[in-house]
Design a protein around this motif. Sequence first.
Motif, PDB file in Angstrom:
ATOM      1  N   VAL A  52      -8.884   8.469 -20.579  1.00 59.20           N
ATOM      2  CA  VAL A  52      -8.533   9.343 -19.466  1.00 59.20           C
ATOM      3  C   VAL A  52      -7.789   8.519 -18.429  1.00 59.20           C
ATOM      4  O   VAL A  52      -8.351   7.599 -17.828  1.00 59.20           O
ATOM      5  N   LEU A  53      -6.526   8.838 -18.208  1.00 59.07           N
ATOM      6  CA  LEU A  53      -5.715   8.090 -17.246  1.00 59.07           C
ATOM      7  C   LEU A  53      -5.869   8.681 -15.853  1.00 59.07           C
ATOM      8  O   LEU A  53      -6.001   9.891 -15.683  1.00 59.07           O
ATOM      9  N   ARG A  54      -5.809   7.824 -14.873  1.00 59.70           N
ATOM     10  CA  ARG A  54      -5.954   8.212 -13.489  1.00 59.70           C
ATOM     11  C   ARG A  54      -4.612   8.709 -12.951  1.00 59.70           C
ATOM     12  O   ARG A  54      -3.549   8.236 -13.356  1.00 59.70           O
ATOM     13  N   ASP A  55      -4.670   9.636 -12.024  1.00 62.65           N
ATOM     14  CA  ASP A  55      -3.461  10.136 -11.372  1.00 62.65           C
ATOM     15  C   ASP A  55      -2.853   9.036 -10.500  1.00 62.65           C
ATOM     16  O   ASP A  55      -3.547   8.388  -9.711  1.00 62.65           O
ATOM     17  N   ARG A  56      -1.521   8.785 -10.614  1.00 60.25           N
ATOM     18  CA  ARG A  56      -0.839   7.729  -9.875  1.00 60.25           C
ATOM     19  C   ARG A  56       0.081   8.266  -8.785  1.00 60.25           C
ATOM     20  O   ARG A  56       0.843   7.508  -8.183  1.00 60.25           O
ATOM     21  N   SER A  57       0.024   9.547  -8.520  1.00 55.05           N
ATOM     22  CA  SER A  57       0.975  10.128  -7.566  1.00 55.05           C
ATOM     23  C   SER A  57       0.781   9.568  -6.151  1.00 55.05           C
ATOM     24  O   SER A  57       1.739   9.474  -5.383  1.00 55.05           O
ATOM     25  N   HIS A  58      -0.462   9.179  -5.816  1.00 55.77           N
ATOM     26  CA  HIS A  58      -0.714   8.655  -4.467  1.00 55.77           C
ATOM     27  C   HIS A  58      -0.033   7.304  -4.252  1.00 55.77           C
ATOM     28  O   HIS A  58       0.234   6.930  -3.108  1.00 55.77           O
ATOM     29  N   ILE A  59       0.267   6.584  -5.327  1.00 54.16           N
ATOM     30  CA  ILE A  59       0.939   5.285  -5.186  1.00 54.16           C
ATOM     31  C   ILE A  59       2.356   5.490  -4.674  1.00 54.16           C
ATOM     32  O   ILE A  59       2.785   4.870  -3.687  1.00 54.16           O
ATOM     33  N   ASP A  60       3.102   6.371  -5.333  1.00 55.02           N
ATOM     34  CA  ASP A  60       4.474   6.653  -4.893  1.00 55.02           C
ATOM     35  C   ASP A  60       4.499   7.261  -3.498  1.00 55.02           C
ATOM     36  O   ASP A  60       5.377   6.954  -2.682  1.00 55.02           O
ATOM     37  N   GLU A  61       3.498   8.094  -3.206  1.00 56.87           N
ATOM     38  CA  GLU A  61       3.469   8.772  -1.905  1.00 56.87           C
ATOM     39  C   GLU A  61       3.156   7.778  -0.784  1.00 56.87           C
ATOM     40  O   GLU A  61       3.811   7.781   0.266  1.00 56.87           O
ATOM     41  N   THR A  62       2.158   6.908  -0.993  1.00 54.01           N
ATOM     42  CA  THR A  62       1.761   5.956   0.054  1.00 54.01           C
ATOM     43  C   THR A  62       2.841   4.911   0.288  1.00 54.01           C
ATOM     44  O   THR A  62       3.111   4.519   1.431  1.00 54.01           O
ATOM     45  N   LEU A  63       3.468   4.454  -0.786  1.00 53.38           N
ATOM     46  CA  LEU A  63       4.512   3.435  -0.666  1.00 53.38           C
ATOM     47  C   LEU A  63       5.883   4.030  -0.350  1.00 53.38           C
ATOM     48  O   LEU A  63       6.852   3.280  -0.215  1.00 53.38           O
ATOM     49  N   ARG A  64       5.962   5.355  -0.263  1.00 55.06           N
ATOM     50  CA  ARG A  64       7.198   6.072   0.081  1.00 55.06           C
ATOM     51  C   ARG A  64       8.359   5.656  -0.832  1.00 55.06           C
ATOM     52  O   ARG A  64       9.476   5.390  -0.390  1.00 55.06           O
ATOM     53  N   LEU A  65       8.083   5.611  -2.121  1.00 55.65           N
ATOM     54  CA  LEU A  65       9.108   5.169  -3.065  1.00 55.65           C
ATOM     55  C   LEU A  65      10.199   6.220  -3.254  1.00 55.65           C
ATOM     56  O   LEU A  65      11.293   5.890  -3.728  1.00 55.65           O
ATOM     57  N   ALA A  66       9.905   7.467  -2.909  1.00 48.89           N
ATOM     58  CA  ALA A  66      10.913   8.519  -3.094  1.00 48.89           C
ATOM     59  C   ALA A  66      11.953   8.519  -1.985  1.00 48.89           C
ATOM     60  O   ALA A  66      13.046   9.063  -2.157  1.00 48.89           O
ATOM     61  N   THR A  67      11.639   7.904  -0.851  1.00 52.03           N
ATOM     62  CA  THR A  67      12.588   7.896   0.270  1.00 52.03           C
ATOM     63  C   THR A  67      13.660   6.835   0.046  1.00 52.03           C
ATOM     64  O   THR A  67      13.383   5.740  -0.435  1.00 52.03           O
ATOM     65  N   GLU A  68      14.871   7.171   0.399  1.00 55.38           N
ATOM     66  CA  GLU A  68      15.977   6.231   0.257  1.00 55.38           C
ATOM     67  C   GLU A  68      16.052   5.307   1.461  1.00 55.38           C
ATOM     68  O   GLU A  68      15.845   5.724   2.599  1.00 55.38           O
ATOM     69  N   GLU A  69      16.332   4.043   1.205  1.00 52.14           N
ATOM     70  CA  GLU A  69      16.450   3.064   2.288  1.00 52.14           C
ATOM     71  C   GLU A  69      17.870   3.051   2.838  1.00 52.14           C
ATOM     72  O   GLU A  69      18.819   3.427   2.165  1.00 52.14           O
ATOM     73  N   LYS A  70      17.994   2.604   4.089  1.00 58.02           N
ATOM     74  CA  LYS A  70      19.307   2.425   4.694  1.00 58.02           C
ATOM     75  C   LYS A  70      19.849   1.063   4.281  1.00 58.02           C
ATOM     76  O   LYS A  70      19.708   0.066   4.998  1.00 58.02           O
ATOM     77  N   ALA A  71      20.448   1.040   3.099  1.00 60.01           N
ATOM     78  CA  ALA A  71      20.886  -0.229   2.531  1.00 60.01           C
ATOM     79  C   ALA A  71      21.966  -0.896   3.384  1.00 60.01           C
ATOM     80  O   ALA A  71      22.014  -2.113   3.509  1.00 60.01           O
ATOM     81  N   ALA A  72      22.838  -0.091   3.989  1.00 57.93           N
ATOM     82  CA  ALA A  72      23.929  -0.661   4.777  1.00 57.93           C
ATOM     83  C   ALA A  72      23.392  -1.393   6.007  1.00 57.93           C
ATOM     84  O   ALA A  72      23.842  -2.493   6.342  1.00 57.93           O
ATOM     85  N   GLU A 112       7.724  -2.358   4.938  1.00 58.35           N
ATOM     86  CA  GLU A 112       8.430  -1.753   6.058  1.00 58.35           C
ATOM     87  C   GLU A 112       8.880  -2.795   7.089  1.00 58.35           C
ATOM     88  O   GLU A 112       9.932  -2.648   7.712  1.00 58.35           O
ATOM     89  N   ASN A 113       8.090  -3.842   7.268  1.00 57.68           N
ATOM     90  CA  ASN A 113       8.368  -4.841   8.298  1.00 57.68           C
ATOM     91  C   ASN A 113       9.045  -6.092   7.741  1.00 57.68           C
ATOM     92  O   ASN A 113       9.057  -7.120   8.417  1.00 57.68           O
ATOM     93  N   ARG A 114       9.602  -6.009   6.550  1.00 59.42           N
ATOM     94  CA  ARG A 114      10.126  -7.223   5.908  1.00 59.42           C
ATOM     95  C   ARG A 114      11.286  -7.836   6.691  1.00 59.42           C
ATOM     96  O   ARG A 114      11.401  -9.061   6.773  1.00 59.42           O
TER      97      ARG A 114
END
Length: 482
Positions: free
Chosen positions: A28-48, A332-334
Amino acid sequence: MKGTISVCCFVSLLLLQATAEEEDFTSVLRDRSHIDETLRLATEEKAADYAAAIQRLRKIYHTSIKPMEQAYKYNELRQHEISAYPGRTLGESATDGEITSKPMVLFLGPWSVGKSSMINYLLGLNDSPYQLYTGAEPTTSEFTVIMHGEKIRSVEGIVMAADSSRSFSPLEKFGQNFLEKLIGIEMPHKLLERVTFVDTPGIIENRKQQERGYPFNDVCQWFIDRADLIFVVFDPTKLDVGLELEMLFRQLKGRESQIRIILNKADNLVTQDLMRVYGALFWSLAPLINVTEPPRVYVSSFWPYDYAPDTSRDLFKREEISLLEDLNQVIENRMENKIAFIRQHGIRVRIHGLLVDRYVQTFKEKMSFFSDPELVFKEIVDDPDKFYIFKSILAKTNVSKFDLPNRDAYRDFFGINPVTNFKPLASQCSYIGGCLLDKIEKAITNELPALLSSINSGKQPGLSSCEATGCGEKPKNRYRKN
């Protein structure tokens, strides 16, 4: 006879049933959706914006800090960096790879506590060809660097050390035996675009360091000095604290704010036993962590399978989310952390330049026509307080006494570099390039704080319109005698 056969069959059925239940549980695998949500991996960074800030930071370093590094051979002092400055350091001379590198998360701890499994879980690598090998026995014998790349591939240690665009070229000093134990894994992953993971060999208390074939503690120190976050992982069933673990915590001195202790595999114990293990862990580590505020401890089970039944599932889930939020703060503070780190490095380079300048001036003042140069300078370097070397720096500048390096480091430094090889700061000026001291002070007091403010305020940092000597000002040297 029939009764014996019946008992054997019954025991066999119980074993088969227990095995089947265990297989069902681990499947039984655990749900991993909270990882992407907490780390905000879906949001795009301001690369420029990030690239512009890195470009500005690189320019400040190369024009204002590096010239003094090279003029006063700061890299030679860094050979004694642990005794000179405890805590995080740059390499001998910062490369572009070190300035542009992503935040580093370092995993340390005894063998088979779940360090590799935790990385597999965070990156979702389970059942993939490039998952880190895990097992109940000691499995990780290499330093493994997991980083971002356009495609999945492994990189040998000798290649990583030879590539100047990376931040690992200083690792060559630990020898070829170590480079054979260094491996990199590149893969396209949203999280690895923002952070780099480093998995380390587990600490085995019954193995001598010399048997590894390379200076294990020195290599750990190199990664510790450059890590933004350090996870020290423990297994609740193996809380043995031996000599190697004591040495590890000694190396972590000065980095307490980056340390996070993880009590992994917590669902293997019932709540009452877990509370006792938590107390035993602090009892064992208390003599090793000499700080007023203890480091944060996370209690959970970091692997992809579901928690064991009848355990504190809600607690473990909240602890995991708290750890992910901690990791996200580092991401976020890198940029802010990198600017502050370069500024701290610049302060140390400036102090080094002032100290060398004071040694040079004192040597010239004490020299006479009949003096023996070696005896004169030996007296100065053996007892710098007699000649007010360090006290004069505190009196004439705004340097804190807590920022001064160890005096013994300069005895070794001048043993390699004769004092006659250095020029006083007063003569380190040119009309076009300006004065080394003025440039580094301008970077420390104006340019780097301004860059940090522009990051915090959300403004895009552009390149300065003034050159290093100032906006049309003639370079001044307040250390030159009138």
